[in-house]
Design a protein around this motif. Structure first.
Motif, short mmCIF file in Angstrom:
data_model
loop_
_atom_site.label_atom_id
_atom_site.label_comp_id
_atom_site.label_asym_id
_atom_site.label_seq_id
_atom_site.Cartn_x
_atom_site.Cartn_y
_atom_site.Cartn_z
N UNK A 373 10.75 16.16 -15.34
CA UNK A 373 9.33 16.06 -15.72
C UNK A 373 8.77 17.26 -16.38
N UNK A 374 7.48 17.37 -16.95
CA UNK A 374 7.13 18.66 -17.76
C UNK A 374 6.83 19.57 -16.47
N UNK A 375 6.65 19.34 -15.09
CA UNK A 375 6.35 20.40 -13.77
C UNK A 375 7.93 20.54 -13.38
N UNK A 376 8.93 20.04 -13.89
CA UNK A 376 10.36 20.52 -13.37
C UNK A 376 10.57 19.49 -12.31
N UNK A 377 9.99 18.16 -12.00
CA UNK A 377 10.66 17.45 -10.92
C UNK A 377 11.89 16.47 -11.48
N UNK A 378 12.74 16.26 -10.79
CA UNK A 378 14.18 16.03 -11.43
C UNK A 378 14.29 14.53 -10.69
N UNK A 379 15.00 13.65 -11.62
CA UNK A 379 15.26 12.49 -11.21
C UNK A 379 14.22 11.39 -10.89
N UNK A 380 13.18 11.64 -11.32
CA UNK A 380 11.88 10.68 -10.82
C UNK A 380 12.23 9.27 -11.35
N UNK A 381 12.82 9.25 -12.60
CA UNK A 381 13.56 7.99 -12.74
C UNK A 381 15.08 7.90 -12.60
N UNK A 382 15.33 6.70 -11.89
CA UNK A 382 16.73 6.65 -11.73
C UNK A 382 17.24 7.27 -10.40
N UNK A 383 18.55 7.14 -10.04
CA UNK A 383 19.28 7.52 -8.92
C UNK A 383 18.87 6.89 -7.48
N UNK A 384 17.38 6.97 -7.23
CA UNK A 384 17.05 6.20 -5.95
C UNK A 384 15.75 5.94 -5.89
N UNK A 385 15.25 4.77 -5.70
CA UNK A 385 13.64 4.49 -5.45
C UNK A 385 12.99 5.45 -4.58
N UNK A 386 11.84 5.72 -4.69
CA UNK A 386 11.10 6.90 -3.83
C UNK A 386 9.92 6.02 -3.20
N UNK A 387 10.07 5.93 -1.83
CA UNK A 387 8.73 5.41 -1.20
C UNK A 387 7.72 6.46 -1.29
N UNK A 388 6.37 5.83 -1.48
CA UNK A 388 5.21 6.85 -1.38
C UNK A 388 4.49 6.23 -0.02
N UNK A 389 3.47 7.24 0.12
CA UNK A 389 2.75 6.95 1.33
C UNK A 389 1.63 5.64 1.18
N UNK A 390 1.52 5.22 -0.13
CA UNK A 390 0.45 4.32 -0.52
C UNK A 390 0.89 2.63 -0.15
N UNK A 391 -0.27 2.11 0.33
CA UNK A 391 -0.14 0.50 0.47
C UNK A 391 -0.28 -0.01 -0.72
N UNK A 392 0.75 -0.93 -1.04
CA UNK A 392 0.36 -1.66 -2.46
C UNK A 392 -0.80 -2.60 -2.39
N UNK A 393 -1.45 -2.39 -3.56
CA UNK A 393 -2.71 -2.78 -3.81
C UNK A 393 -3.08 -3.11 -5.07
N UNK A 394 -3.96 -3.73 -5.49
CA UNK A 394 -4.69 -4.01 -6.85
C UNK A 394 -5.35 -2.67 -7.58
N UNK A 395 -5.22 -2.63 -8.71
CA UNK A 395 -6.08 -1.53 -9.46
C UNK A 395 -7.55 -2.23 -9.66
N UNK A 396 -8.49 -1.33 -9.84
CA UNK A 396 -9.81 -1.89 -10.17
C UNK A 396 -9.89 -2.94 -10.96
N UNK A 397 -10.40 -3.93 -10.88
CA UNK A 397 -10.43 -5.15 -12.09
C UNK A 397 -9.25 -5.79 -12.03
N UNK A 398 -8.27 -5.75 -11.06
CA UNK A 398 -7.07 -6.57 -11.16
C UNK A 398 -7.50 -8.07 -11.51
N UNK A 399 -6.70 -8.86 -12.37
CA UNK A 399 -6.52 -10.14 -12.35
C UNK A 399 -5.00 -10.55 -12.53
#
Ligand code: FE2
Length: 453
Positions: A373-399
């Motif tokens: 990425x532009x900040x030098x983060x490697x393999x953010x796409x591919x190799x392994x899915x990455x867990x985040x701290x966030x609960x899956x939820x709707x974005x504002x105005x979801x339908x």
């Protein structure tokens, strides 16, 4: 925003559907009727059901819902509708044999791509959704199930699938490095999280881009490795309650976990991991894999780190640095340019991302620098899915989109994962794509990267 040129015409879409179907069939080609049912497990589907469901879904949305054609199988809805058939009853269904299922699977695709099976009556109103929307929905759905079929083969200890595209032993599998790449510093600020309507296809859970403010943070340039996770295991990480959340500790107690699910230790102290039906030496520079959210969270506490939030992950993957006075990197603004992929808007290539089964497994975490990425983060796409701290939820105005059961039923008790893995299709994954699993899942191709506290 770049378009995805390969799906810009119906002919290209049909070709992509044919290619996806060929991959699905490759994934189950060597399995017997019996293996295609398999043991009743809480986390996977019987594969004979799964491939029938993939075809049924395509028939339902394209041939029936959009083109208005009658169902091919009189009992199809009672067999294959995932929203109506509880998971644990799928082994009890009167599922057709593998050969009969394949006949149906090919018949559906043939009708979709054959113009003589176009709409038999005036196409009904579909509220702005055109045929290409449903063709893409069916295509992406098949891509997702192809990944599920692959982790099902891992779960059940079946041999690795034989995939024509796989190129084993590529040099890029081993970077030869052993030092950590450290953290990338992200200056924080505001950015537009989510997708915009000018993208060629947007899942309902990415709708729509909205302004999010993120404090400055430091995120690891690579995913956590097996070697790093091994230190946690060997330091008694699974025995010390202080590293675990209350839910995580309850899970650990319930299953008596003391290591990642596919690891074992030989008498000489060497660690092995099960790769499909074989035991292989644990690759210390590969990403930790098949760890669930609780395990990732416990590792973070032990390492005095934390999981990134979903917004932090998306910012690190997609936003281009803003320059302040004297060219000094400054806080990001809502107007900051976002990239479709970490490296830019060009489609994934094998030197940028490990996708599509090409490597038949993970590669070293510091391989593929062209995908940074532009900040030098490697393999953010591919190799392994990455867990985040966030609960899956709707974005504002979801339908919800036309396929109402895609996202909304899973809001609240799933965690968000980002980035795709070695089995994810390059035609599906992008920076904004949101995946979601329950936090106890260890069977999926998931690992994680960490942030500084
Ligand atoms: Fe499905």
């Amino acid at each position: 925003m770049a378009t995805l040129p390969s799906l810009s015409t119906l002919e290209h879409l049909f070709a992509a559907l044919e290619e996806a179907r060929a991959r699905t069939l490759e994934l189950i080609d060597d399995l017997s009727d019996e293996q295609m049912i398999g043991p009743r497990l809480a986390i996977v589907n019987p594969l004979r059901w799964e491939i029938g469901h993939v075809a049924w879904f395509q028939e339902y949305w394209v041939l029936r819902h959009f083109r208005g054609l009658p169902p091919i199988l009189p009992e199809g809805d009672k067999l294959y509708d995932s929203a109506r058939i509880p998971h644990d009853t799928r082994w009890d269904l009167p599922l057709p044999s593998k050969a009969e299922t394949l006949k149906y699977v090919l018949q559906v695709l043939e009708r979709i791509t054959n113009p003589s099976h176009s709409a038999s009556r005036t196409v009904k109103e579909t509220n702005d959704y055109h045929e290409d929307y449903f063709l893409k929905l069916a295509l992406y759905h098949e891509y997702m199930h192809a990944e599920a079929i692959t982790y099902t083969r891992q779960t059940l200890g079946y041999p690795a699938p034989r995939i024509g595209i796989a190129q084993r032993g590529k040099a890029q599998n081993d970077s030869g490095h052993s030092a950590s790449l450290g953290d990338a510093e992200i200056p924080g600020g505001t950015f537009l999280m989510g997708s915009t309507p000018d993208m060629p296809f947007v899942f309902d859970n990415e709708q729509w881009a909205h302004e999010v403010r993120v404090e400055p943070f430091r995120i690891a340039r690579t995913a956590v490795t097996n070697g790093e996770f091994m230190n946690f295991v060997e330091d008694g990480g699974y025995q010390r309650r202080e590293w675990w959340s209350p839910d995580g500790w309850a899970w650990r107690e319930a299953v008596q976990a003391d290591r990642p699910v596919y690891w074992k230790r030989e008498a000489n102290g060497r660690w092995l991991r099960r790769n499909f039906d074989r035991w292989v030496r644990l690759e210390e520079r590969h990403p930790a894999l098949h760890v669930n959210w609780y395990e990732a969270d416990a590792y973070c506490r032990w390492a005095h780190r934390r999981l990134p939030t979903e917004a932090e992950w998306e910012m690190a993957a997609s936003v281009e640095p803003a320059s302040g006075p004297n060219g000094v990197s400054s806080a990001l603004r809502t107007s900051s340019r976002k990239r479709l992929f970490p490296w830019g808007d060009d489609l994934p290539t094998p030197d940028r991302a490990n996708l599509d089964w090409r490597s038949m497994g993970c590669v070293d975490v510091d391989a593929l620098p062209a995908g940074d990425s532009s900040y030098g983060c490697r393999q953010m796409i591919g190799n392994v899915w990455e867990w985040t701290a966030t609960d899956f939820g709707p974005y504002p105005g979801f339908s919800p989109g036309p396929y109402k059961e895609y996202s909304a039923p899973w809001f609240g008790d799933h965690k968000v994962l980002r980035g795709g893995c070695w089995v994810t299709r390059s035609g599906l994954i992008r920076n904004n794509y949101r995946n979601f699993y329950k936090p106890h899942r260890r069977d999926v191709w998931a690992g994680f990267r960490t942030c500084a506290l």
